[in-house]
Write a protein that holds these residues in place. Structure first.
Motif, PDB file in Angstrom:
ATOM      1  N   GLN A  26      36.242 -46.639  -0.976  1.00  0.00           N
ATOM      2  CA  GLN A  26      37.491 -47.015  -2.163  1.00  0.00           C
ATOM      3  C   GLN A  26      37.127 -46.694  -3.472  1.00  0.00           C
ATOM      4  O   GLN A  26      38.182 -45.932  -4.191  1.00  0.00           O
ATOM      5  CB  GLN A  26      37.494 -48.788  -2.393  1.00  0.00           C
ATOM      6  N   LEU A  27      35.768 -46.412  -4.075  1.00  0.00           N
ATOM      7  CA  LEU A  27      35.635 -46.124  -5.128  1.00  0.00           C
ATOM      8  C   LEU A  27      36.067 -44.567  -5.245  1.00  0.00           C
ATOM      9  O   LEU A  27      36.426 -44.036  -6.109  1.00  0.00           O
ATOM     10  CB  LEU A  27      33.957 -46.069  -5.487  1.00  0.00           C
ATOM     11  N   ALA A  28      35.541 -43.736  -4.227  1.00  0.00           N
ATOM     12  CA  ALA A  28      35.679 -42.353  -3.879  1.00  0.00           C
ATOM     13  C   ALA A  28      37.315 -41.917  -3.993  1.00  0.00           C
ATOM     14  O   ALA A  28      37.925 -41.064  -4.811  1.00  0.00           O
ATOM     15  CB  ALA A  28      35.230 -41.514  -2.962  1.00  0.00           C
ATOM     16  N   ALA A  29      38.124 -42.870  -3.387  1.00  0.00           N
ATOM     17  CA  ALA A  29      39.581 -42.672  -3.187  1.00  0.00           C
ATOM     18  C   ALA A  29      40.457 -43.109  -4.560  1.00  0.00           C
ATOM     19  O   ALA A  29      41.059 -42.224  -5.210  1.00  0.00           O
ATOM     20  CB  ALA A  29      40.177 -43.484  -2.322  1.00  0.00           C
ATOM     21  N   LYS A  30      39.879 -44.205  -5.340  1.00  0.00           N
ATOM     22  CA  LYS A  30      40.662 -44.693  -6.563  1.00  0.00           C
ATOM     23  C   LYS A  30      39.925 -44.028  -7.803  1.00  0.00           C
ATOM     24  O   LYS A  30      40.761 -43.847  -8.664  1.00  0.00           O
ATOM     25  CB  LYS A  30      40.435 -46.249  -6.585  1.00  0.00           C
ATOM     26  N   ARG A  53      39.712 -36.507   8.721  1.00  0.00           N
ATOM     27  CA  ARG A  53      40.430 -36.695   7.950  1.00  0.00           C
ATOM     28  C   ARG A  53      40.077 -36.575   6.396  1.00  0.00           C
ATOM     29  O   ARG A  53      41.058 -36.368   5.411  1.00  0.00           O
ATOM     30  CB  ARG A  53      41.198 -38.269   8.037  1.00  0.00           C
ATOM     31  N   LEU A  54      38.680 -36.530   5.951  1.00  0.00           N
ATOM     32  CA  LEU A  54      38.339 -36.575   4.552  1.00  0.00           C
ATOM     33  C   LEU A  54      38.800 -35.124   4.203  1.00  0.00           C
ATOM     34  O   LEU A  54      38.592 -34.051   4.964  1.00  0.00           O
ATOM     35  CB  LEU A  54      36.988 -36.818   4.630  1.00  0.00           C
ATOM     36  N   ARG A  55      38.912 -34.948   2.925  1.00  0.00           N
ATOM     37  CA  ARG A  55      39.434 -33.622   2.334  1.00  0.00           C
ATOM     38  C   ARG A  55      38.219 -32.892   1.704  1.00  0.00           C
ATOM     39  O   ARG A  55      38.637 -31.785   1.566  1.00  0.00           O
ATOM     40  CB  ARG A  55      40.465 -33.856   1.540  1.00  0.00           C
ATOM     41  N   GLY A  56      37.187 -33.776   1.298  1.00  0.00           N
ATOM     42  CA  GLY A  56      36.066 -32.831   0.711  1.00  0.00           C
ATOM     43  C   GLY A  56      35.057 -32.648   1.842  1.00  0.00           C
ATOM     44  O   GLY A  56      35.355 -32.613   2.858  1.00  0.00           O
ATOM     45  N   GLN A 116      40.031 -53.968   4.442  1.00  0.00           N
ATOM     46  CA  GLN A 116      39.596 -52.567   4.161  1.00  0.00           C
ATOM     47  C   GLN A 116      40.768 -51.693   4.655  1.00  0.00           C
ATOM     48  O   GLN A 116      41.069 -51.791   6.082  1.00  0.00           O
ATOM     49  CB  GLN A 116      38.235 -52.220   4.878  1.00  0.00           C
ATOM     50  N   ASP A 117      41.196 -50.775   3.823  1.00  0.00           N
ATOM     51  CA  ASP A 117      42.307 -49.887   4.177  1.00  0.00           C
ATOM     52  C   ASP A 117      42.507 -48.992   3.001  1.00  0.00           C
ATOM     53  O   ASP A 117      43.014 -49.024   2.109  1.00  0.00           O
ATOM     54  CB  ASP A 117      43.694 -50.761   4.336  1.00  0.00           C
ATOM     55  N   VAL A 118      41.870 -47.818   3.328  1.00  0.00           N
ATOM     56  CA  VAL A 118      41.836 -46.597   2.440  1.00  0.00           C
ATOM     57  C   VAL A 118      42.184 -45.434   3.402  1.00  0.00           C
ATOM     58  O   VAL A 118      41.866 -45.103   4.442  1.00  0.00           O
ATOM     59  CB  VAL A 118      40.359 -46.326   2.038  1.00  0.00           C
ATOM     60  N   ALA A 119      43.226 -44.569   2.584  1.00  0.00           N
ATOM     61  CA  ALA A 119      43.518 -43.237   3.444  1.00  0.00           C
ATOM     62  C   ALA A 119      42.377 -42.212   2.955  1.00  0.00           C
ATOM     63  O   ALA A 119      42.144 -41.757   2.042  1.00  0.00           O
ATOM     64  CB  ALA A 119      44.794 -42.947   2.806  1.00  0.00           C
ATOM     65  N   PRO A 120      41.830 -41.793   4.162  1.00  0.00           N
ATOM     66  CA  PRO A 120      40.836 -40.680   4.034  1.00  0.00           C
ATOM     67  C   PRO A 120      41.335 -39.583   3.609  1.00  0.00           C
ATOM     68  O   PRO A 120      40.548 -38.644   2.738  1.00  0.00           O
ATOM     69  CB  PRO A 120      40.371 -40.425   5.496  1.00  0.00           C
ATOM     70  N   GLU A 121      42.582 -39.230   3.588  1.00  0.00           N
ATOM     71  CA  GLU A 121      43.207 -37.790   3.018  1.00  0.00           C
ATOM     72  C   GLU A 121      42.980 -37.803   1.538  1.00  0.00           C
ATOM     73  O   GLU A 121      43.160 -36.778   1.072  1.00  0.00           O
ATOM     74  CB  GLU A 121      44.569 -37.763   3.407  1.00  0.00           C
ATOM     75  N   THR A 122      43.064 -39.039   0.817  1.00  0.00           N
ATOM     76  CA  THR A 122      43.034 -39.189  -0.534  1.00  0.00           C
ATOM     77  C   THR A 122      41.546 -38.829  -1.226  1.00  0.00           C
ATOM     78  O   THR A 122      41.374 -38.773  -2.268  1.00  0.00           O
ATOM     79  CB  THR A 122      43.500 -40.531  -0.987  1.00  0.00           C
ATOM     80  N   ILE A 123      40.391 -38.771  -0.493  1.00  0.00           N
ATOM     81  CA  ILE A 123      39.113 -38.795  -0.799  1.00  0.00           C
ATOM     82  C   ILE A 123      38.694 -37.229  -0.856  1.00  0.00           C
ATOM     83  O   ILE A 123      38.633 -36.550   0.335  1.00  0.00           O
ATOM     84  CB  ILE A 123      38.202 -39.385   0.229  1.00  0.00           C
ATOM     85  N   VAL A 124      38.386 -36.739  -1.869  1.00  0.00           N
ATOM     86  CA  VAL A 124      38.032 -35.350  -1.867  1.00  0.00           C
ATOM     87  C   VAL A 124      36.452 -35.134  -2.346  1.00  0.00           C
ATOM     88  O   VAL A 124      35.935 -34.039  -2.517  1.00  0.00           O
ATOM     89  CB  VAL A 124      38.648 -34.414  -3.139  1.00  0.00           C
ATOM     90  N   THR A 125      35.907 -36.252  -2.558  1.00  0.00           N
ATOM     91  CA  THR A 125      34.278 -36.481  -3.150  1.00  0.00           C
ATOM     92  C   THR A 125      33.736 -35.813  -1.750  1.00  0.00           C
ATOM     93  O   THR A 125      34.050 -36.190  -0.662  1.00  0.00           O
ATOM     94  CB  THR A 125      33.848 -37.853  -3.513  1.00  0.00           C
ATOM     95  N   PRO A 126      32.611 -35.234  -1.812  1.00  0.00           N
ATOM     96  CA  PRO A 126      31.678 -34.755  -0.821  1.00  0.00           C
ATOM     97  C   PRO A 126      31.089 -36.164  -0.246  1.00  0.00           C
ATOM     98  O   PRO A 126      30.529 -36.960  -1.106  1.00  0.00           O
ATOM     99  CB  PRO A 126      30.661 -33.976  -1.506  1.00  0.00           C
ATOM    100  N   VAL A 127      31.018 -36.028   1.166  1.00  0.00           N
ATOM    101  CA  VAL A 127      30.819 -37.500   1.732  1.00  0.00           C
ATOM    102  C   VAL A 127      29.846 -37.136   2.829  1.00  0.00           C
ATOM    103  O   VAL A 127      30.132 -36.256   3.481  1.00  0.00           O
ATOM    104  CB  VAL A 127      31.903 -38.153   2.292  1.00  0.00           C
ATOM    105  N   THR A 128      28.624 -37.825   2.868  1.00  0.00           N
ATOM    106  CA  THR A 128      27.696 -37.718   3.874  1.00  0.00           C
ATOM    107  C   THR A 128      27.919 -39.181   4.814  1.00  0.00           C
ATOM    108  O   THR A 128      27.737 -40.311   4.114  1.00  0.00           O
ATOM    109  CB  THR A 128      26.324 -37.812   3.508  1.00  0.00           C
ATOM    110  N   LEU A 129      28.528 -39.377   5.878  1.00  0.00           N
ATOM    111  CA  LEU A 129      28.640 -40.174   6.878  1.00  0.00           C
ATOM    112  C   LEU A 129      27.759 -40.362   7.684  1.00  0.00           C
ATOM    113  O   LEU A 129      27.043 -39.339   8.124  1.00  0.00           O
ATOM    114  CB  LEU A 129      30.104 -40.180   7.631  1.00  0.00           C
ATOM    115  N   VAL A 130      27.006 -41.707   7.844  1.00  0.00           N
ATOM    116  CA  VAL A 130      26.086 -42.094   8.718  1.00  0.00           C
ATOM    117  C   VAL A 130      26.549 -43.037   9.779  1.00  0.00           C
ATOM    118  O   VAL A 130      27.058 -44.236   9.423  1.00  0.00           O
ATOM    119  CB  VAL A 130      24.814 -42.533   7.998  1.00  0.00           C
ATOM    120  N   ALA A 131      26.447 -42.658  10.980  1.00  0.00           N
ATOM    121  CA  ALA A 131      27.083 -43.580  12.079  1.00  0.00           C
ATOM    122  C   ALA A 131      26.101 -43.931  13.174  1.00  0.00           C
ATOM    123  O   ALA A 131      25.155 -42.914  13.291  1.00  0.00           O
ATOM    124  CB  ALA A 131      28.324 -42.890  12.736  1.00  0.00           C
ATOM    125  N   ILE A 132      26.209 -44.974  13.731  1.00  0.00           N
ATOM    126  CA  ILE A 132      25.098 -45.584  14.767  1.00  0.00           C
ATOM    127  C   ILE A 132      25.817 -45.583  16.064  1.00  0.00           C
ATOM    128  O   ILE A 132      26.678 -46.378  16.403  1.00  0.00           O
ATOM    129  CB  ILE A 132      24.427 -46.884  14.470  1.00  0.00           C
TER     130      ILE A 132
END
Length: 342
Positions: A155-159, A302-305, A269-285
């Motif tokens: 949310q922070l990266a999107a807003k 769907r992330l743009r960064g 929680q509801d954020v559109a991934p397409e609005t995020i251009v910040t570099p992101v490292t995702l960790v999934a289990i």
């Protein structure tokens, strides 16, 4: 030397050693202030923000956030030498080292039980920006969030994309999965049923026990606990003792309304991934029962960064960020060292 003198000398030596140990802890300060926020579902509210800063603000600043039960105390420090909730990753010579970076954290709005209103993860992102303004931090070097903290980080990266240089999101994605929301709805119903019997605390204990079953995995319980036994004419399941202790401990430190509102917040929680251009490292289990691996893959696509997805296997499921110390540390080392264009 008399016994009393010997004891006094030993006590003095212990205090000296304890004082020396505390002096080696990273410098820190705590604070709180009132902030005006426009909550997404509840309108204008004044809330109290409680924060902790570990290290020097002149260093690159890393904001650290955990699940709904995590507080501002991330690691032992000079302001509070007790163990923090993520001492395994934050501390001297650890992945997030306060001698090289400044660590900022805060208590979630609603965590004190004073805000009895719907709280959106986007509201938490706005509260973080209010805190950054209060501390005069123009831009975070990184935001590291786990579970609910990962949701808020997105949310922070999107807003507020100008306020964060990079994001590490561990076991948290852009939406609440309907299956996971059903788990939480039952937990909240347990609290409500307890309240109807004038026993909200026992309801909260049961809710926490149900939550733990969703955080962990059948594989872990298979390894830790044996078969049921008959005790005093009743069937006793060995895992009950663990669940009872965990539930009672949680209820002793958590206001009922705080649990209810923060549990609801996850489901908002509801954020559109397409609005995020910040570099992101995702960790999934892979074994995470609350955040399906498929949702992490969908988010990564769907992330743009610039996006990295790291997948771990762990018998600890959703709680892997608290248990898989070496694997998480390696990912943090990589993510925080990566150069990002200004």
């Amino acid at each position: 030397m008399s016994l009393v003198s010997a004891l006094s000398t030993a006590d003095a030596a212990f205090v000296a050693v304890e004082s020396e140990a505390e002096s080696l802890l990273p410098a820190a300060r705590r604070g709180e202030f009132d902030a005006a926020l426009a909550l997404r579902h509840a309108g204008p509210r004044r809330v109290k923000l409680r924060y902790e800063v570990v290290g020097d603000l002149s260093q690159p600043v890393v904001f650290v956030a955990g699940g709904i039960s995590a507080r501002r105390h991330v690691t032992a420090n000079s302001a509070d030498p007790s163990r923090g909730w993520w001492d395994t990753q934050v501390g001297t010579d650890r992945a997030i080292d306060p001698t090289a970076r400044c660590i900022v954290s805060f208590d979630w709005i609603g965590a004190d039980g004073a805000l009895d209103a719907p709280i959106d993860p986007a509201d938490q992102a706005d509260a973080i920006v209010a805190l950054l303004d209060h501390l005069r931090i123009r831009r975070l070097h990184a935001f590291v969030g786990s579970s609910y903290g990962a949701m808020v980080g997105l949310q922070l990266a999107a807003k507020h994309p100008s306020r964060v240089q990079r994001l590490v999101a561990i076991s948290g994605v852009h939406r609440a999965h309907p299956y996971s929301s059903a788990w939480r709805a039952l937990q909240r119903r347990a609290v409500q049923l307890g309240a109807l019997q004038c026993d909200g605390v026992d309801g909260l204990v049961l809710a926490r026990q149900l939550a733990l079953l969703s955080y962990r995995t059948p594989e872990e319980f298979e390894e830790r606990f044996g078969a049921a036994q008959v005790v005093d004419g009743r069937v006793h399941v060995p895992a009950e003792d663990y669940l009872d202790h965990a539930g009672q401990s949680y209820a002793a430190r958590t206001p009922v309304s705080a649990f209810l509102r923060l549990s609801e917040s996850i489901d908002l929680q509801d954020v559109a991934p397409e609005t995020i251009v910040t570099p992101v490292t995702l960790v999934a289990i892979e074994q995470d029962r609350l955040v399906p691996l498929a949702d992490a893959y969908a988010l990564a696509q769907r992330l743009r960064g610039e996006t990295r997805l790291r997948v771990l296997r762990s018998r600890y499921g959703h709680d892997a960020f608290l248990k898989e110390h070496e694997a998480i540390a390696a990912i943090l080392d990589e993510a925080l060292a990566t150069e990002v264009a200004a």
